[in-house]
Every structure is written in C-alpha cells, then in structure tokens.
Design an enzyme around this catalytic site. Structure first.
Site, mmCIF file in Angstrom:
data_model
loop_
_atom_site.group_PDB
_atom_site.id
_atom_site.type_symbol
_atom_site.label_atom_id
_atom_site.label_comp_id
_atom_site.label_asym_id
_atom_site.label_seq_id
_atom_site.Cartn_x
_atom_site.Cartn_y
_atom_site.Cartn_z
ATOM 1 N N GLU A 1 1.292 -1.162 -0.112
ATOM 2 C CA GLU A 1 0.108 -0.100 -0.368
ATOM 3 C C GLU A 1 0.760 0.860 -0.128
ATOM 4 O O GLU A 1 1.786 1.219 0.332
ATOM 5 C CB GLU A 1 -1.179 -0.066 1.646
ATOM 6 C CG GLU A 1 -1.873 1.203 1.574
ATOM 7 C CD GLU A 1 -2.197 1.649 2.997
ATOM 8 O OE1 GLU A 1 -3.694 0.825 2.871
ATOM 9 O OE2 GLU A 1 -2.205 1.797 3.177
ATOM 10 N N TYR B 1 -6.604 6.479 0.135
ATOM 11 C CA TYR B 1 -8.018 7.966 -0.409
ATOM 12 C C TYR B 1 -8.157 8.522 0.836
ATOM 13 O O TYR B 1 -8.829 7.724 2.428
ATOM 14 C CB TYR B 1 -8.916 6.889 -1.056
ATOM 15 C CG TYR B 1 -10.041 8.141 -1.732
ATOM 16 C CD1 TYR B 1 -10.012 8.666 -2.648
ATOM 17 C CD2 TYR B 1 -11.689 8.741 -0.784
ATOM 18 C CE1 TYR B 1 -10.859 9.894 -2.796
ATOM 19 C CE2 TYR B 1 -12.736 9.168 -1.432
ATOM 20 C CZ TYR B 1 -12.179 10.116 -2.679
ATOM 21 O OH TYR B 1 -13.683 10.401 -3.052
ATOM 22 N N HIS C 1 -8.077 2.657 -3.282
ATOM 23 C CA HIS C 1 -8.838 3.016 -2.890
ATOM 24 C C HIS C 1 -10.115 3.761 -2.673
ATOM 25 O O HIS C 1 -9.495 4.994 -3.326
ATOM 26 C CB HIS C 1 -8.343 3.265 -0.583
ATOM 27 C CG HIS C 1 -7.154 2.508 -0.616
ATOM 28 N ND1 HIS C 1 -6.591 2.293 1.060
ATOM 29 C CD2 HIS C 1 -6.122 1.348 -1.366
ATOM 30 C CE1 HIS C 1 -5.746 1.289 0.530
ATOM 31 N NE2 HIS C 1 -5.242 0.868 -0.943
ATOM 32 N N GLY D 1 -14.575 4.473 4.870
ATOM 33 C CA GLY D 1 -13.298 5.148 5.479
ATOM 34 C C GLY D 1 -13.008 5.522 6.945
ATOM 35 O O GLY D 1 -14.398 5.611 7.230
HETATM 36 P P1 FAD Z 1 -17.889 -1.102 6.576
HETATM 37 O O1 FAD Z 1 -17.419 -2.462 6.403
HETATM 38 O O2 FAD Z 1 -19.054 -0.587 5.826
HETATM 39 O O3 FAD Z 1 -17.697 -1.446 8.306
HETATM 40 C C1 FAD Z 1 -17.634 -0.324 8.807
HETATM 41 C C2 FAD Z 1 -18.649 -0.788 10.850
HETATM 42 O O4 FAD Z 1 -19.576 -0.410 10.173
HETATM 43 C C3 FAD Z 1 -18.161 -2.013 11.340
HETATM 44 O O5 FAD Z 1 -18.531 -1.959 12.617
HETATM 45 C C4 FAD Z 1 -19.384 -3.142 10.629
HETATM 46 O O6 FAD Z 1 -19.060 -4.789 11.565
HETATM 47 C C5 FAD Z 1 -20.544 -1.998 10.475
HETATM 48 N N1 FAD Z 1 -21.752 -2.531 9.703
HETATM 49 C C6 FAD Z 1 -21.101 -3.282 8.566
HETATM 50 N N2 FAD Z 1 -22.286 -3.255 7.382
HETATM 51 C C7 FAD Z 1 -23.224 -2.999 8.560
HETATM 52 C C8 FAD Z 1 -24.234 -3.015 8.088
HETATM 53 N N3 FAD Z 1 -24.994 -3.364 6.918
HETATM 54 N N4 FAD Z 1 -25.403 -3.126 9.484
HETATM 55 C C9 FAD Z 1 -25.027 -1.959 10.412
HETATM 56 N N5 FAD Z 1 -23.110 -2.314 10.870
HETATM 57 C C10 FAD Z 1 -22.635 -3.145 9.463
HETATM 58 N N6 FAD Z 1 -9.673 4.855 5.410
HETATM 59 C C11 FAD Z 1 -10.001 5.264 4.489
HETATM 60 O O7 FAD Z 1 -10.145 6.442 4.659
HETATM 61 N N7 FAD Z 1 -8.770 5.330 3.622
HETATM 62 C C12 FAD Z 1 -8.156 4.556 3.403
HETATM 63 O O8 FAD Z 1 -7.572 4.330 2.171
HETATM 64 C C13 FAD Z 1 -8.573 3.200 3.806
HETATM 65 N N8 FAD Z 1 -7.353 2.342 3.829
HETATM 66 C C14 FAD Z 1 -7.214 1.105 4.403
HETATM 67 C C15 FAD Z 1 -7.266 -0.716 4.094
HETATM 68 C C16 FAD Z 1 -7.555 -1.497 4.402
HETATM 69 C C17 FAD Z 1 -6.852 -3.277 4.149
HETATM 70 C C18 FAD Z 1 -7.987 -1.489 5.775
HETATM 71 C C19 FAD Z 1 -8.283 -2.857 6.867
HETATM 72 C C20 FAD Z 1 -9.088 -0.175 6.265
HETATM 73 C C21 FAD Z 1 -8.605 1.284 5.472
HETATM 74 N N9 FAD Z 1 -9.633 2.335 6.107
HETATM 75 C C22 FAD Z 1 -9.199 3.350 4.525
HETATM 76 C C23 FAD Z 1 -9.276 2.049 7.352
HETATM 77 C C24 FAD Z 1 -11.061 1.822 7.118
HETATM 78 O O9 FAD Z 1 -12.160 2.919 6.739
HETATM 79 C C25 FAD Z 1 -12.225 1.476 8.705
HETATM 80 O O10 FAD Z 1 -11.189 0.385 9.074
HETATM 81 C C26 FAD Z 1 -13.826 2.025 8.967
HETATM 82 O O11 FAD Z 1 -13.319 2.789 9.897
HETATM 83 C C27 FAD Z 1 -14.074 0.611 8.408
HETATM 84 O O12 FAD Z 1 -13.918 0.590 6.785
HETATM 85 P P2 FAD Z 1 -14.995 -0.894 6.576
HETATM 86 O O13 FAD Z 1 -14.534 -0.252 4.631
HETATM 87 O O14 FAD Z 1 -14.065 -1.722 6.835
HETATM 88 O O15 FAD Z 1 -16.698 -0.279 6.587
#
Ligand code: FAD
Length: 295
Positions: A17, A49, A77, A108
């Site tokens: 990354e 991003y 991303h 995010g």
């Molecule tokens: P989600 O999958 O939406 O989950 C977030 C929360 O919502 C979790 O607690 C989950 O249990 C809950 N949830 C999911 N779906 C539902 C539903 N249907 N109903 C109720 N609750 C639900 N952040 C950035 O800003 N920019 C980046 O470029 C970036 N890159 C990353 C790359 C990787 C590989 C990783 C692991 C993280 C990265 N992050 C980045 C951080 C990420 O944005 C955060 O961890 C964020 O808090 C959660 O993202 P997610 O996509 O896992 O969210």
C-alpha cells in the site's frame, strides 16, 4: 494471469500500500522509487484515499500514473463516507475512462490527526459501495477485514456477519494490520466456518515510531504485544534502531504467516521504500517471484 489468478495461486503473492504524496518533494521521492518497487514484482500496489475526498485528485493521479507504469497494477482505494452516490459514480467513471478497474472499497476513517468523526455519506457501509461499484462496471473489488474486530463494533458476531456478507460480494479482502499470527488464523477459521472461501490477504506493518503506532492502533483496534512495545521504546532514542526493530518484527510475522499458509503478504509501506524493500528481502524466498504481470 489476472490478479485473482495470482491470489488464488498456491504460491504466495507480495503486494503493498502507498499513500498519495502530500508535497512536491515527497512526490519526487516516490517517482524515483517506483522503478525499485516494480523490481519487487508486486502482484498489485494499492493507493489510499482520504475519506471525504481530501486526496481525491492526488489518489486519482497516482493511480492513473501507476496504471501506465510497466510492472505495476494499481488498486485505487475509495471510501463512501461523506460522499454522495453521484460523486462516487463520477470517481468510478473517471477510473473506467482511464482503464483502471481495480478498487479497494471502504467506508473510510477520519485522518489520524483529526478528532472529529466523518459525516455520513449516502452509503453507510462498504458493502453498499461494493454494490454500487458492481453496478458501475467490470471492477475487481477488494474490501477491508478487521481480524481483531472493527473498533466501533459492539458485537463481534454481528461484525463477522457483516464482513462475510461484504466479502461474499467482493473478490478478496485485505486485513487491517495485526501483530500476532494467531490473530489472523483465528479470524480465518471463523470466516471459513461461514463458508466464505475468498482470499484474505494479511496486512502487515513495520512500525516506525511508538507514538504513530499507538495512534494507529487506537483507530484500528490492533493489540500491540508488550514485547514489541518494549523493543520500540528501548530503541526510541534512535530512529534508525526503531526502523530496524519495526522491520524485523514485520519480517518475523510475515514468515510465520507464510510458513503456516497465507495467500500472500500485503505490506502497509507508509511510503518507506527502504523498509518495504527490506521486508521483501526478508520473505522473498517464501513468495512467488515469477508471476506474469496482469497488464
Ligand atoms: P464497513 O465494512 O462498512 O464496516 C464499518 C462498521 O460497520 C463495522 O463495525 C461493521 O461491523 C459495521 N457494519 C457493516 N455493515 C453493516 C450493516 N449492514 N449494518 C450494520 N452495521 C454494519 N480508510 C480511509 O479513510 N482511506 C483508506 O484508503 C483506507 N484504506 C484501508 C485499507 C485497508 C486494507 C483497511 C483494513 C482499512 C482501510 N481504511 C481506510 C480504514 C477503514 O476505512 C476503516 O477501518 C473504517 O472504519 C471501516 O471501513 P470498512 O470498509 O471496513 O467499513
């Protein structure tokens, strides 16, 4: 071989990354380092991003530049927090026009330095972004995995359920960083019990300072083992020693993971080329080195 062929191959992949650089100097340093990165033959390079769009143009420019660089396959991303669906569609359509079809779909997080939460976007969860991306074109989609549970989740089984639902729609996942191999394998066992068999790449990091590690761990929920804390604190008067401790810890963890069987290693490089190259050297004998590039 497509990127998915590589991730499904029994030989482990190597990917990393990058951040879009913030200053002209950092940008020049990264441009100089790209040929060295290409020599590592990464399966892909993902570009972060800034949620809410703070790096919107910088991420786009770097991704499109890398897409034209032989030997590098970029994944852009994209996070849905604080964006409208129209904005997300626009970003995706610009990528399609530039022939970029690889996305890491995220909700995010606010920047490390910010104490304010991000405003909601029209889409609340990354799984909804995956649906939108599928609707926009023939993208390969990665999603985030949180082996120690998402820090905002109050119920680990619900968190696991939402993750499995998300990965089922996507192509593969990349984990948040963690420091113990068991953390990854315990998580994989739980996901496989839900009959989700898509690749989940372990993400590893070489900490460069105890303070940034503490801040990142607070945000990500990663537990820092006491021995790593002690080693980093013991070296803290000398940045070179801290970097060495961090790289050694990353290599040791990656080798344990590779020995026990993982689809590949994804390095959170934090744009430190020296550390990334050293980590690669430390595990190259266990990773595939002869994949053909999917470009
Ligand atoms: P989600 O999958 O939406 O989950 C977030 C929360 O919502 C979790 O607690 C989950 O249990 C809950 N949830 C999911 N779906 C539902 C539903 N249907 N109903 C109720 N609750 C639900 N952040 C950035 O800003 N920019 C980046 O470029 C970036 N890159 C990353 C790359 C990787 C590989 C990783 C692991 C993280 C990265 N992050 C980045 C951080 C990420 O944005 C955060 O961890 C964020 O808090 C959660 O993202 P997610 O996509 O896992 O969210």
């Amino acid at each position: 071989m497509t990127v998915m062929d590589q991730l499904n191959d029994p030989r482990p992949s190597f990917s990393l990354e990058l951040w879009p650089p913030r200053t002209p100097q950092a940008s020049a340093r990264l441009s100089e380092a790209i040929p060295q990165l290409a020599e590592l033959k990464p399966t892909f390079v993902s570009i972060t991003y800034g949620a809410g769009g703070s790096t919107r143009e910088r991420t786009h420019e770097l991704v499109v530049d890398l897409a034209m660089t032989p030997g590098i396959l970029p994944f852009a991303h994209l996070s849905c927090a604080a964006h409208s669906v129209a904005e997300l569609r626009d970003i995706l359509s610009r990528y399609l026009n530039a022939k970029v079809t690889n996305i890491v779909a995220l909700r995010g997080d606010p920047p490390l330095a910010s104490d304010l939460p991000l405003p909601d976007g029209e889409l609340l969860f990354a799984s909804q972004l995956v649906d939108l991306i599928r609707d926009c074109g023939p993208f390969t989609i990665a999603v985030a995995a949180h082996p120690e549970g998402h820090p905002q989740s109050k119920d680990s089984s619900e968190d696991l359920y939402h993750f499995c639902e998300k990965l089922d729609k996507a192509d593969f996942a990349i984990t948040q960083f963690f420091f113990r191999a068991d953390t990854y394998f315990d998580f994989i066992d739980k996901v496989r019990k839900e009959r989700i068999n898509k690749p989940i790449l372990p993400g590893i990091i070489a900490p460069t300072s105890i303070s940034s590690l503490l801040k990142m761990s607070e945000l990500s929920g990663a537990e820092i083992p006491q021995e790593l804390r002690d080693a980093l604190l013991g070296a803290s008067s000398d940045p070179t020693s801290v970097r060495k401790v961090g790289v050694e810890a990353a290599i040791n963890l990656a080798r344990q993971l590779l020995d026990e069987g993982v689809p590949g290693i994804h390095v959170y490089s934090m744009n430190s080329m020296a550390s990334t190259i050293e980590i690669h050297e430390g595990i190259a004998d266990l990773c595939a080195s002869d994949f053909e590039y999917p470009q």
